[in-house]
Design a protein around this motif. Structure first.
Motif, mmCIF file in Angstrom:
data_model
loop_
_atom_site.group_PDB
_atom_site.id
_atom_site.type_symbol
_atom_site.label_atom_id
_atom_site.label_comp_id
_atom_site.label_asym_id
_atom_site.label_seq_id
_atom_site.Cartn_x
_atom_site.Cartn_y
_atom_site.Cartn_z
ATOM 1 N N LYS A 122 0.776 -1.337 -0.010
ATOM 2 C CA LYS A 122 0.114 -0.078 -0.014
ATOM 3 C C LYS A 122 0.974 1.056 -0.014
ATOM 4 C CE LYS A 122 -3.967 -1.937 2.498
ATOM 5 N NZ LYS A 122 -4.621 -2.016 3.750
ATOM 6 N N ALA A 123 1.789 1.181 0.762
ATOM 7 C CA ALA A 123 2.811 2.432 0.707
ATOM 8 C C ALA A 123 3.526 2.589 -0.500
ATOM 9 C CB ALA A 123 3.845 2.175 1.828
ATOM 10 N N PHE A 124 3.902 1.533 -1.319
ATOM 11 C CA PHE A 124 4.647 1.507 -2.481
ATOM 12 C C PHE A 124 3.463 2.263 -3.557
ATOM 13 C CE2 PHE A 124 7.690 -2.017 -1.783
ATOM 14 C CZ PHE A 124 8.657 -1.304 -2.253
ATOM 15 N N LYS A 143 3.115 5.929 -2.570
ATOM 16 C CA LYS A 143 4.312 6.727 -3.021
ATOM 17 C C LYS A 143 4.270 7.017 -4.577
ATOM 18 C CE LYS A 143 9.451 7.181 -2.086
ATOM 19 N NZ LYS A 143 10.538 6.626 -1.338
ATOM 20 N N TYR A 144 4.334 6.084 -5.353
ATOM 21 C CA TYR A 144 4.451 5.843 -6.730
ATOM 22 C C TYR A 144 3.224 6.244 -7.655
ATOM 23 C CZ TYR A 144 9.279 4.598 -5.198
ATOM 24 O OH TYR A 144 10.477 4.272 -4.758
ATOM 25 N N SER A 145 2.086 5.959 -6.942
ATOM 26 C CA SER A 145 0.943 6.005 -7.793
ATOM 27 C C SER A 145 -0.323 6.748 -7.282
ATOM 28 C CB SER A 145 0.339 4.984 -8.552
ATOM 29 O OG SER A 145 1.644 4.109 -9.228
ATOM 30 N N LYS A 146 0.181 7.650 -6.496
ATOM 31 C CA LYS A 146 -0.999 8.380 -5.445
ATOM 32 C C LYS A 146 -2.163 9.050 -6.378
ATOM 33 C CE LYS A 146 2.022 12.157 -4.420
ATOM 34 N NZ LYS A 146 2.839 12.500 -3.383
ATOM 35 N N LYS A 205 -5.991 1.354 -7.394
ATOM 36 C CA LYS A 205 -4.730 1.221 -6.314
ATOM 37 C C LYS A 205 -5.179 -0.105 -5.383
ATOM 38 C CE LYS A 205 -4.696 5.542 -4.625
ATOM 39 N NZ LYS A 205 -4.348 6.653 -4.218
ATOM 40 N N HIS A 206 -6.518 0.046 -5.126
ATOM 41 C CA HIS A 206 -7.086 -1.260 -4.235
ATOM 42 C C HIS A 206 -6.715 -2.486 -4.818
ATOM 43 C CE1 HIS A 206 -9.212 -3.475 -1.353
ATOM 44 N NE2 HIS A 206 -9.889 -4.088 -2.352
ATOM 45 N N PHE A 253 -4.169 -5.866 -3.735
ATOM 46 C CA PHE A 253 -4.548 -6.994 -3.455
ATOM 47 C C PHE A 253 -4.294 -7.871 -4.683
ATOM 48 C CE2 PHE A 253 -6.214 -4.375 -0.215
ATOM 49 C CZ PHE A 253 -6.275 -5.045 1.015
ATOM 50 N N GLY A 254 -4.205 -7.679 -5.874
ATOM 51 C CA GLY A 254 -3.955 -8.518 -6.921
ATOM 52 C C GLY A 254 -2.524 -8.812 -7.426
#
Length: 160
Positions: free
Chosen positions: A113-115, A118-121, A128-129, A133-134
């Motif tokens: 989640k932090a990645f 940081k990179y795709s906010k 993102k979810h 999870f995928g």
């Protein structure tokens, strides 16, 4: 166990060291590779909960090296300004030493989640979810830090 920095006046505070880790987006992971040759590879990372996390393919030189010897170092360069007339560079960097390990479960999810943040906010929350999870095709690796220091050019120290 770890050497004291030779130029102690240039040592960054822990707060400034963490700030460098938070704002930078890539670093160089160094480990012992094949035939005991050093192996250094650039990686994207996230600094979270006093650990460094990065992702890796499940096979390859990097993961083999970590599995053979988990002791690693990791360096980040925050600033590197060439000052030609002074025959030097004004720099700011961090180096960490620690042990790398594959993470799973809740720690893996938190790091992933932090990645993503940081990179795709700027991406839609649902995307993102789904990414968090995928994504099962890669490992998430943590470096449990044993020692970390930041250092900056003496010129930056004098300017404070």
């Amino acid at each position: 166990m770890f050497r004291e920095m030779r130029r102690g006046k240039q040592l960054l505070s822990m707060e400034d060291t963490v700030a460098v880790m938070d704002r930078c987006t890539n670093g160089v992971l160094a480990c012992i590779g094949d035939e005991d040759y050093p192996y250094a590879v650039p990686v994207s990372y996230v600094y979270l909960n006093d650990k460094i996390y990065f992702h890796s393919a499940k096979t390859g030189h990097k993961i083999d090296a970590i599995m053979n010897n988990p002791k690693v170092s990791f360096s980040v360069v925050d600033e590197d300004t060439i000052v030609s007339e002074e025959y030097t560079t004004y720099f700011r960097s961090v180096i960490a030493f620690g042990k790398a390990r594959i993470v799973e479960g809740d720690e893996r999810l938190e790091a992933f989640k932090a990645f993503v943040e940081k990179y795709s906010k700027d991406q839609p929350e649902e995307d993102k979810h789904n990414k968090v999870f995928g994504c099962i095709q890669s490992y998430v690796i943590a470096i449990d830090i044993d020692h970390i220091t930041g250092k900056e050019a003496i010129e930056y120290v004098k300017a404070k």
